[in-house]
Design a protein around this motif. Structure first.
Motif, PDB file in Angstrom:
ATOM      1  N   LEU A  51      -3.297 -40.888  -8.973  1.00 21.89           N
ATOM      2  CA  LEU A  51      -2.285 -40.820  -7.908  1.00 21.89           C
ATOM      3  C   LEU A  51      -1.857 -42.205  -7.420  1.00 21.89           C
ATOM      4  O   LEU A  51      -0.734 -42.371  -6.936  1.00 21.89           O
ATOM      5  N   TYR A  72      -7.576 -31.385   0.797  1.00 22.70           N
ATOM      6  CA  TYR A  72      -6.399 -31.909   0.120  1.00 22.70           C
ATOM      7  C   TYR A  72      -5.365 -30.806  -0.100  1.00 22.70           C
ATOM      8  O   TYR A  72      -5.663 -29.626  -0.018  1.00 22.70           O
ATOM      9  N   SER A  73      -4.172 -31.237  -0.464  1.00 24.57           N
ATOM     10  CA  SER A  73      -3.111 -30.272  -0.757  1.00 24.57           C
ATOM     11  C   SER A  73      -3.415 -29.548  -2.063  1.00 24.57           C
ATOM     12  O   SER A  73      -4.268 -29.966  -2.852  1.00 24.57           O
ATOM     13  N   GLU A  74      -2.702 -28.474  -2.298  1.00 21.56           N
ATOM     14  CA  GLU A  74      -2.941 -27.648  -3.481  1.00 21.56           C
ATOM     15  C   GLU A  74      -2.786 -28.451  -4.772  1.00 21.56           C
ATOM     16  O   GLU A  74      -3.577 -28.307  -5.701  1.00 21.56           O
ATOM     17  N   SER A  75      -1.761 -29.301  -4.835  1.00 23.62           N
ATOM     18  CA  SER A  75      -1.521 -30.060  -6.064  1.00 23.62           C
ATOM     19  C   SER A  75      -2.659 -31.044  -6.348  1.00 23.62           C
ATOM     20  O   SER A  75      -3.043 -31.244  -7.504  1.00 23.62           O
ATOM     21  N   ILE A  76      -3.222 -31.657  -5.301  1.00 19.45           N
ATOM     22  CA  ILE A  76      -4.351 -32.577  -5.494  1.00 19.45           C
ATOM     23  C   ILE A  76      -5.579 -31.791  -5.927  1.00 19.45           C
ATOM     24  O   ILE A  76      -6.291 -32.187  -6.864  1.00 19.45           O
ATOM     25  N   ASN A  77      -5.826 -30.660  -5.266  1.00 22.44           N
ATOM     26  CA  ASN A  77      -6.963 -29.821  -5.651  1.00 22.44           C
ATOM     27  C   ASN A  77      -6.845 -29.346  -7.097  1.00 22.44           C
ATOM     28  O   ASN A  77      -7.831 -29.307  -7.831  1.00 22.44           O
ATOM     29  N   ASN A  78      -5.633 -28.987  -7.514  1.00 24.63           N
ATOM     30  CA  ASN A  78      -5.411 -28.543  -8.895  1.00 24.63           C
ATOM     31  C   ASN A  78      -5.730 -29.663  -9.883  1.00 24.63           C
ATOM     32  O   ASN A  78      -6.348 -29.426 -10.925  1.00 24.63           O
ATOM     33  N   LEU A  79      -5.310 -30.887  -9.555  1.00 25.28           N
ATOM     34  CA  LEU A  79      -5.577 -32.037 -10.422  1.00 25.28           C
ATOM     35  C   LEU A  79      -7.084 -32.274 -10.525  1.00 25.28           C
ATOM     36  O   LEU A  79      -7.618 -32.478 -11.623  1.00 25.28           O
ATOM     37  N   GLU A 125      -8.701 -29.605 -12.716  1.00 30.13           N
ATOM     38  CA  GLU A 125      -8.429 -29.818 -14.138  1.00 30.13           C
ATOM     39  C   GLU A 125      -9.319 -30.921 -14.699  1.00 30.13           C
ATOM     40  O   GLU A 125      -9.888 -30.785 -15.783  1.00 30.13           O
TER      41      GLU A 125
END
Length: 199
Positions: free
Chosen positions: A34, A4-11, A14
């Motif tokens: 999402l 996944y993209s960085e923003s999805i991985n970050n979510l 968390e």
């Protein structure tokens, strides 16, 4: 390898950091969020921020509330002469769901556990003792968990409450409904025997 993209991985990371949420649950929650309408996501984010900013400890019992005094402490119908001491706000909620207890509470926010550095002074025990001095309390019900830490905390509370000349009781614990005796540990069976009532 990142799927996944960085923003999805970050979510996902968390969400996985929350208690009781494993990697798979975090991924499911992330995809659910999402797929939510943007308005709902904004509302969720707003509610999280508002709760974090507004929630504080009740000045009297240390339950979580968004007011200076929580609804239970401000309810004049409650019996303020009986205080039930619990470890966490979730324990208070569990007793409230029964609808049977009519007294008030005191939330410790943990239990004595020297192994991880939790001493009596790290809990709301001093505040409990101060409360007993300024309020007309006739009974303190110790409702800490039946763990080593909960029992140690119960003994500490019992010692100081007795010194104040106030009746102190411990919640009964024993065999759960539907539990087979052969699978119950010895301490639970002992507590069940000690806490027996007339039939």
């Amino acid at each position: 390898m990142n799927y996944y993209s960085e923003s999805i991985n970050n979510l996902i990371e968390e969400l996985a950091g929350l208690p009781g949420i494993g990697p798979k649950s975090a991924q499911r929650l992330a995809f659910h969020i999402l797929n939510m309408p943007e308005k709902r996501v904004e509302q969720l984010a707003d509610n999280l921020l508002t709760a974090r900013k507004k929630i504080c400890f009740c000045r009297t019992c240390f339950n979580l509330t968004d007011q200076e005094i929580c609804p239970i402490c401000s309810d004049e119908k409650r019996d303020s002469t009986t205080i039930m001491v619990v470890e966490e706000p979730s324990d208070l909620a569990a007793y409230e769901k029964t609808g049977q207890y009519k007294g008030v509470y005191h939330v410790l926010h943990g239990a004595v556990n020297p192994m991880v550095g939790v001493q009596p002074e790290n809990l709301k025990l001093k505040e409990l003792l101060q409360r007993l001095q300024r309020e007309d309390v006739q009974e303190v019900i110790v409702a800490t968990n039946s763990t080593v830490e909960g029992e140690a905390t119960a003994l500490w509370i019992s010692k100081y409450v007795k010194q104040a000349g106030i009746k102190v009781t411990r919640i009964a614990s024993g065999v759960p409904v539907g539990g087979a005796l052969e699978f119950i540990d010895e301490m639970t069976l002992f507590r069940a025997l000690e806490g027996r009532t007339e039939f």
